[in-house]
Write an enzyme that holds these catalytic residues in place. Structure first.
Site, PDB file in Angstrom:
ATOM      1  N   PHE A 121      63.470 -93.851 -68.543  1.00 13.36           N
ATOM      2  CA  PHE A 121      63.398 -92.822 -69.584  1.00 13.36           C
ATOM      3  C   PHE A 121      62.593 -93.379 -70.749  1.00 13.36           C
ATOM      4  CE2 PHE A 121      65.851 -88.878 -70.860  1.00 13.36           C
ATOM      5  CZ  PHE A 121      65.784 -88.280 -69.615  1.00 13.36           C
ATOM      6  N   GLN A 234      64.338 -84.100 -84.221  1.00 17.26           N
ATOM      7  CA  GLN A 234      63.541 -84.465 -83.046  1.00 17.26           C
ATOM      8  C   GLN A 234      62.971 -83.252 -82.318  1.00 17.26           C
ATOM      9  OE1 GLN A 234      65.337 -86.197 -79.222  1.00 17.26           O
ATOM     10  NE2 GLN A 234      64.170 -87.911 -80.037  1.00 17.26           N
ATOM     11  N   HIS A 236      61.350 -82.416 -78.917  1.00 15.41           N
ATOM     12  CA  HIS A 236      61.121 -82.955 -77.571  1.00 15.41           C
ATOM     13  C   HIS A 236      59.737 -82.494 -77.140  1.00 15.41           C
ATOM     14  CE1 HIS A 236      61.650 -83.699 -73.310  1.00 15.41           C
ATOM     15  NE2 HIS A 236      62.822 -84.265 -73.532  1.00 15.41           N
ATOM     16  N   LEU A 250      64.411 -76.714 -72.185  1.00 19.53           N
ATOM     17  CA  LEU A 250      63.987 -78.103 -71.967  1.00 19.53           C
ATOM     18  C   LEU A 250      63.446 -78.383 -70.562  1.00 19.53           C
ATOM     19  CD1 LEU A 250      64.122 -80.793 -73.623  1.00 19.53           C
ATOM     20  CD2 LEU A 250      65.943 -81.414 -72.064  1.00 19.53           C
ATOM     21  N   GLU A 253      62.910 -85.227 -69.561  1.00 15.11           N
ATOM     22  CA  GLU A 253      62.068 -86.420 -69.535  1.00 15.11           C
ATOM     23  C   GLU A 253      62.138 -87.094 -68.164  1.00 15.11           C
ATOM     24  OE1 GLU A 253      62.428 -88.124 -73.365  1.00 15.11           O
ATOM     25  OE2 GLU A 253      62.334 -90.150 -72.572  1.00 15.11           O
ATOM     26  N   ARG A 309      59.628 -89.881 -77.948  1.00 11.26           N
ATOM     27  CA  ARG A 309      59.420 -88.433 -77.972  1.00 11.26           C
ATOM     28  C   ARG A 309      58.561 -87.973 -79.140  1.00 11.26           C
ATOM     29  NH1 ARG A 309      65.536 -86.647 -76.188  1.00 11.26           N
ATOM     30  NH2 ARG A 309      65.184 -87.135 -74.007  1.00 11.26           N
ATOM     31  N   HIS A 380      64.824 -80.242 -80.530  1.00  6.86           N
ATOM     32  CA  HIS A 380      65.749 -80.665 -79.479  1.00  6.86           C
ATOM     33  C   HIS A 380      67.003 -81.357 -79.985  1.00  6.86           C
ATOM     34  CE1 HIS A 380      66.936 -81.918 -75.533  1.00  6.86           C
ATOM     35  NE2 HIS A 380      66.834 -83.197 -75.808  1.00  6.86           N
ATOM     36  N   ARG A 415      65.682 -90.634 -81.817  1.00  3.53           N
ATOM     37  CA  ARG A 415      66.627 -90.985 -80.745  1.00  3.53           C
ATOM     38  C   ARG A 415      65.893 -91.204 -79.428  1.00  3.53           C
ATOM     39  NH1 ARG A 415      69.536 -87.953 -76.497  1.00  3.53           N
ATOM     40  NH2 ARG A 415      68.178 -86.210 -76.999  1.00  3.53           N
TER      41      ARG A 415
HETATM   42  C1  LIG Z   1      68.745 -79.209 -72.374  1.00  2.00           C
HETATM   43  C2  LIG Z   1      69.247 -80.491 -72.954  1.00  2.00           C
HETATM   44  C3  LIG Z   1      69.277 -81.633 -72.177  1.00  2.00           C
HETATM   45  C4  LIG Z   1      69.747 -82.836 -72.701  1.00  2.00           C
HETATM   46  N1  LIG Z   1      69.783 -83.938 -71.902  1.00  2.00           N
HETATM   47  C5  LIG Z   1      70.283 -85.100 -72.397  1.00  2.00           C
HETATM   48  C6  LIG Z   1      70.369 -86.258 -71.558  1.00  2.00           C
HETATM   49  O1  LIG Z   1      70.023 -86.239 -70.394  1.00  2.00           O
HETATM   50  N2  LIG Z   1      70.872 -87.385 -72.097  1.00  2.00           N
HETATM   51  C7  LIG Z   1      71.282 -87.465 -73.392  1.00  2.00           C
HETATM   52  O2  LIG Z   1      71.720 -88.528 -73.814  1.00  2.00           O
HETATM   53  N3  LIG Z   1      71.220 -86.367 -74.194  1.00  2.00           N
HETATM   54  C8  LIG Z   1      70.745 -85.193 -73.725  1.00  2.00           C
HETATM   55  N4  LIG Z   1      70.688 -84.093 -74.541  1.00  2.00           N
HETATM   56  C9  LIG Z   1      71.318 -84.144 -75.854  1.00  2.00           C
HETATM   57  C10 LIG Z   1      72.816 -84.042 -75.691  1.00  2.00           C
HETATM   58  O3  LIG Z   1      73.123 -83.136 -74.659  1.00  2.00           O
HETATM   59  C11 LIG Z   1      73.521 -83.575 -76.972  1.00  2.00           C
HETATM   60  O4  LIG Z   1      73.073 -84.312 -78.050  1.00  2.00           O
HETATM   61  C12 LIG Z   1      75.025 -83.773 -76.812  1.00  2.00           C
HETATM   62  O5  LIG Z   1      75.489 -83.127 -75.655  1.00  2.00           O
HETATM   63  C13 LIG Z   1      75.798 -83.277 -78.014  1.00  2.00           C
HETATM   64  O6  LIG Z   1      77.166 -83.404 -77.709  1.00  2.00           O
HETATM   65  P1  LIG Z   1      78.284 -83.182 -78.810  1.00  2.00           P
HETATM   66  O7  LIG Z   1      79.577 -83.517 -78.157  1.00  2.00           O
HETATM   67  O8  LIG Z   1      77.906 -83.873 -80.054  1.00  2.00           O
HETATM   68  O9  LIG Z   1      78.204 -81.623 -79.112  1.00  2.00           O
HETATM   69  P2  LIG Z   1      78.304 -80.355 -78.136  1.00  2.00           P
HETATM   70  O10 LIG Z   1      78.360 -80.680 -76.719  1.00  2.00           O
HETATM   71  O11 LIG Z   1      77.284 -79.406 -78.578  1.00  2.00           O
HETATM   72  O12 LIG Z   1      79.652 -79.714 -78.549  1.00  2.00           O
HETATM   73  C14 LIG Z   1      79.810 -79.075 -79.785  1.00  2.00           C
HETATM   74  C15 LIG Z   1      81.126 -78.359 -79.761  1.00  2.00           C
HETATM   75  O13 LIG Z   1      81.460 -77.956 -81.086  1.00  2.00           O
HETATM   76  C16 LIG Z   1      81.918 -76.613 -81.072  1.00  2.00           C
HETATM   77  N5  LIG Z   1      81.722 -76.038 -82.388  1.00  2.00           N
HETATM   78  C17 LIG Z   1      80.587 -75.996 -83.119  1.00  2.00           C
HETATM   79  N6  LIG Z   1      80.831 -75.407 -84.304  1.00  2.00           N
HETATM   80  C18 LIG Z   1      82.149 -75.067 -84.313  1.00  2.00           C
HETATM   81  C19 LIG Z   1      83.001 -74.412 -85.245  1.00  2.00           C
HETATM   82  N7  LIG Z   1      82.556 -73.968 -86.428  1.00  2.00           N
HETATM   83  N8  LIG Z   1      84.285 -74.214 -84.908  1.00  2.00           N
HETATM   84  C20 LIG Z   1      84.770 -74.641 -83.706  1.00  2.00           C
HETATM   85  N9  LIG Z   1      84.013 -75.267 -82.796  1.00  2.00           N
HETATM   86  C21 LIG Z   1      82.721 -75.470 -83.099  1.00  2.00           C
HETATM   87  C22 LIG Z   1      81.091 -75.987 -79.972  1.00  2.00           C
HETATM   88  O14 LIG Z   1      81.651 -74.777 -79.546  1.00  2.00           O
HETATM   89  C23 LIG Z   1      81.138 -77.089 -78.927  1.00  2.00           C
HETATM   90  O15 LIG Z   1      82.352 -77.026 -78.222  1.00  2.00           O
HETATM   91  C24 LIG Z   1      70.195 -82.887 -74.036  1.00  2.00           C
HETATM   92  C25 LIG Z   1      70.154 -81.740 -74.816  1.00  2.00           C
HETATM   93  C26 LIG Z   1      69.681 -80.548 -74.295  1.00  2.00           C
HETATM   94  C27 LIG Z   1      69.622 -79.338 -75.152  1.00  2.00           C
END
Ligand SMILES: Cc1cc2nc3c(=O)[nH]c(=O)nc-3n(C[C@H](O)[C@H](O)[C@H](O)COP(=O)(O)OP(=O)(O)OC[C@H]3O[C@@H](n4cnc5c(N)ncnc54)[C@H](O)[C@@H]3O)c2cc1C
Length: 603
Positions: A121, A234, A236, A250, A253, A309, A380, A415
């Site tokens: 990656f 960021q 992407h 997306l 990568e 990126r 992204h 990142r």
């Molecule tokens: C298409 C895509 C592919 C990706 N692939 C990768 C990868 O391969 N490897 C990697 O390391 N990263 C990857 N990323 C980045 C990574 O997926 C995210 O940064 C990460 O999943 C974020 O996780 P989190 O637990 O911080 O938040 P999230 O998984 O977004 O969870 C947020 C939670 O908060 C809740 N929430 C938000 N606001 C409120 C509120 N006001 N009240 C109650 N609940 C709320 C939401 O409902 C959700 O449950 C990718 C991102 C995308 C978009």
């Protein structure tokens, strides 16, 4: 008098993505009573979309890998604005976190001798991403949620938190409503973990889900916490660009990790034209060497398509602006060409990148085993977020923790792919552990009923403004403006214009009106989102104006060079006494000698 249902827990986790679930598991295992709240259904949080994998120096594919290399890659990627302590903890603890996930039942692709397979990656020196095809996030969520449910965590799905509640300086709970019925809920808690993800919906072209409206950042800011590194957004390099309905989705990568190459409209691999000095020694200088790297040759250096990126995104932008782009304003990403190099190439593409194959086939009628994809940059990931203590993840507000994309520190100015899923595991776990400790050491704070009533009144205001402007109009205007004026390339006059427009949008948002009742009222939900998006957009713009240099994901046309005068501090935004946004430059603590030495050695 406010009407609401009351719930009591030791630890309240807001967010059911990877970070929130990992925090909840840890807090629950520590013997505290835990609730998780999510705007979407359990299992649908943004993490589910993660494709490429989890970065961890397991050294299963290349035994030269170890935490020291991962640490130095992360710091280099972040242009040394990262919290070095978080980068150290992350690199050291990620392998054990992946094994823990495996022990809880997560499936991974395997090496021939049965170990977890790892892929290349961008920005990672060795193959480092543990993965399951291109559906790693789904597996992570499935495993964590199964594990969490068995531990007895209470789950409140489709609930939105609109305000944090405080007792003096410390946090005492949160207030919100269920999206199905529109009833208000008061959550009393001794400690609160924010795990609400990022801010992608502040931009027009984004890979992010509808949940990404910066809620956690705005909640923390309103409660008095600092937001750090907000200028680092960021983009992407590879999002879909055609047809318009799928713009921004997306393209992992992983495609480039498996040998995919970027070409302009005359078929040139333009990434060889501009390799940053910081990466010169680590980057292939010919196509043959780049190919050998993707096929596991340990003596080869990575192809320039796997540079960080921010850099790849700007090179694509350059090709498009200079008239060498694809028909719909992007460039070509070609994985089909590997058929000329490996037997059963088409089958191999489908096996290694199943989601990409289906995504293009179904959404764009493009067979990626036959023809190149058209791709362009898409917003992204948010490097900035709630400022936290590196070890405990506690914010400036006692009892309030933050982890995952809504926290700041690990990634600095940029990142590396894969470092988010590992961030969720390492710092989700730490946030849960320290939140549980805090809850055990403190009794419940008292709830100020006037604060609850004010939160309810504010949430309901849009219903009282008959004929008010709809929230979507404001959200779209904001997204257009941020994309145009505070996007991938920035300059002073445009960002000042953005601040003026933000002022107007804020005034308009205070007159926003919604119709109907409170049950599943999407307009009402959006009215809440818009307020949060405006707060984070202002923080991004002010921080970006303050950083008068180009570094990592923050690129300024008027200051196109990196400037050493900006190398020693992070920018932090906090709410001033009069409600205004205050900026400060917070010096980065000196790095211990042994970590400095690692960086020197890996240069
Ligand atoms: C298409 C895509 C592919 C990706 N692939 C990768 C990868 O391969 N490897 C990697 O390391 N990263 C990857 N990323 C980045 C990574 O997926 C995210 O940064 C990460 O999943 C974020 O996780 P989190 O637990 O911080 O938040 P999230 O998984 O977004 O969870 C947020 C939670 O908060 C809740 N929430 C938000 N606001 C409120 C509120 N006001 N009240 C109650 N609940 C709320 C939401 O409902 C959700 O449950 C990718 C991102 C995308 C978009």
């Amino acid at each position: 008098m406010a009407e609401y249902l009351t719930h009591e827990h030791d630890v309240l986790v807001i967010g059911a993505g990877g970070a929130g679930l990992r925090a909840a598991v840890e807090a629950s295992a520590a013997g505290t009573k835990v609730a998780v709240i999510s705007k979407s259904l359990l299992g649908k949080a943004h993490t589910v979309m993660a494709e490429g994998g989890i970065a961890a120096a397991l050294a299963n594919v290349d035994d030269r890998d170890n935490w020291r290399v991962h640490f130095s890659d992360t710091m280099r990627g972040g242009q040394y604005l990262n919290s070095w302590r978080m980068a150290e903890l992350h690199a050291k603890e990620a392998p054990a976190c992946v094994h823990e996930l495996e022990a809880w039942g997560a499936l991974f692709d395997r090496t021939k001798d049965g170990r977890i397979l790892q892929r290349n990656f961008g920005g990672h020196r060795y193959p480092r991403l543990a993965h399951v095809g291109d559906r790693t996030g789904l597996e992570m969520i499935r495993t964590l949620q199964d594990h969490g449910i068995h531990l007895g965590i209470d789950v409140f799905m489709e609930h939105t938190i609109v305000s944090l509640l405080k007792d003096g300086d410390r946090v005492a709970g949160a207030f919100g409503y269920d999206r199905e019925r529109g009833r208000f809920h008061l959550f009393r808690a001794k400690a609160v973990v924010l795990a609400t993800g990022g801010i992608g919906r502040a931009y027009k072209i984004t890979s992010n889900s509808w949940e990404y409206t910066g809620d956690g950042l705005a909640l923390a800011y309103d409660a008095g916490a600092g937001l750090m590194d907000m200028e680092f957004v960021q983009f992407h390099p590879t999002g879909m660009i055609w047809p318009p309905s799928v713009r921004g989705i997306l393209v992992t990568e992983g495609v480039r990790g498996e040998g995919g190459v970027l070409r302009n409209k005359v078929g040139k691999r333009f990434m060889f034209d501009d390799i940053p000095p910081l990466y010169l020694n680590q980057t292939a200088d010919n196509e043959e060497e780049g190919w050998r790297y993707t096929q596991g040759d340990k003596n080869a250096r990575r192809p320039p398509e796997l540079l960080t990126r921010d850099h790849v995104a700007r090179c694509i932008r350059r090709e498009v602006r200079e008239g060498r782009g694809s028909p719909h304003g992007g460039v070509f990403l070609d994985i089909a060409w590997i058929k000329s190099r490996i037997p059963n190439g088409a089958e191999s593409i489908k096996k290694k990148l199943p989601s990409m194959y289906h995504q293009f086939k179904q959404l764009a009628d493009v067979d990626i085993t036959e023809v190149p994809m058209e791709v362009g940059p898409t917003m992204h990931y948010m490097m900035g977020g709630v400022r936290v203590d590196p070890d405990s993840q506690m914010s400036d507000v006692p009892g309030l923790f933050a982890a995952g994309e809504c926290g700041a520190g690990l990634h600095g100015a940029n990142r590396l792919g894969g470092n988010s899923l590992s961030d969720l595991l390492v710092f989700g776990k730490r946030a849960g552990q320290y939140a549980a400790c805090f809850a055990k050491e403190h009794s419940a704070g008292s709830i100020n009923l006037a604060e609850v009533e004010a939160a309810e009144r504010k949430a309901l205001e849009p219903f009282n403004r008959e004929g008010g402007e709809g929230p979507y109009v404001i959200q779209y205007a904001l997204q257009d403006m941020m994309q145009e004026l505070v996007g991938i390339v920035r300059q002073d006059d445009e960002m000042r214009k953005a601040l003026e427009q933000l002022k107007e949008l804020k005034a308009r948002s205070q007159r926003v009106g919604v119709r109907g009742h409170r049950e599943y009222n999407a307009g009402w939900h959006t009215a809440q989102d818009v307020a949060n998006l405006l707060t984070v957009s202002e923080a991004v713009t002010l921080s970006a104006l303050e950083r008068k240099e180009s570094r990592g994901a923050h690129f300024r046309d008027d200051y196109p060079k990196k400037d050493d005068n900006f190398a020693g501090f992070n920018i932090v935004v906090q709410k001033g006494a009069g409600g205004e946004m205050k900026l400060s430059r917070v010096p980065i603590p000196p790095m211990p000698e042994e970590l400095k030495q690692i960086i020197q050695e890996m240069k």
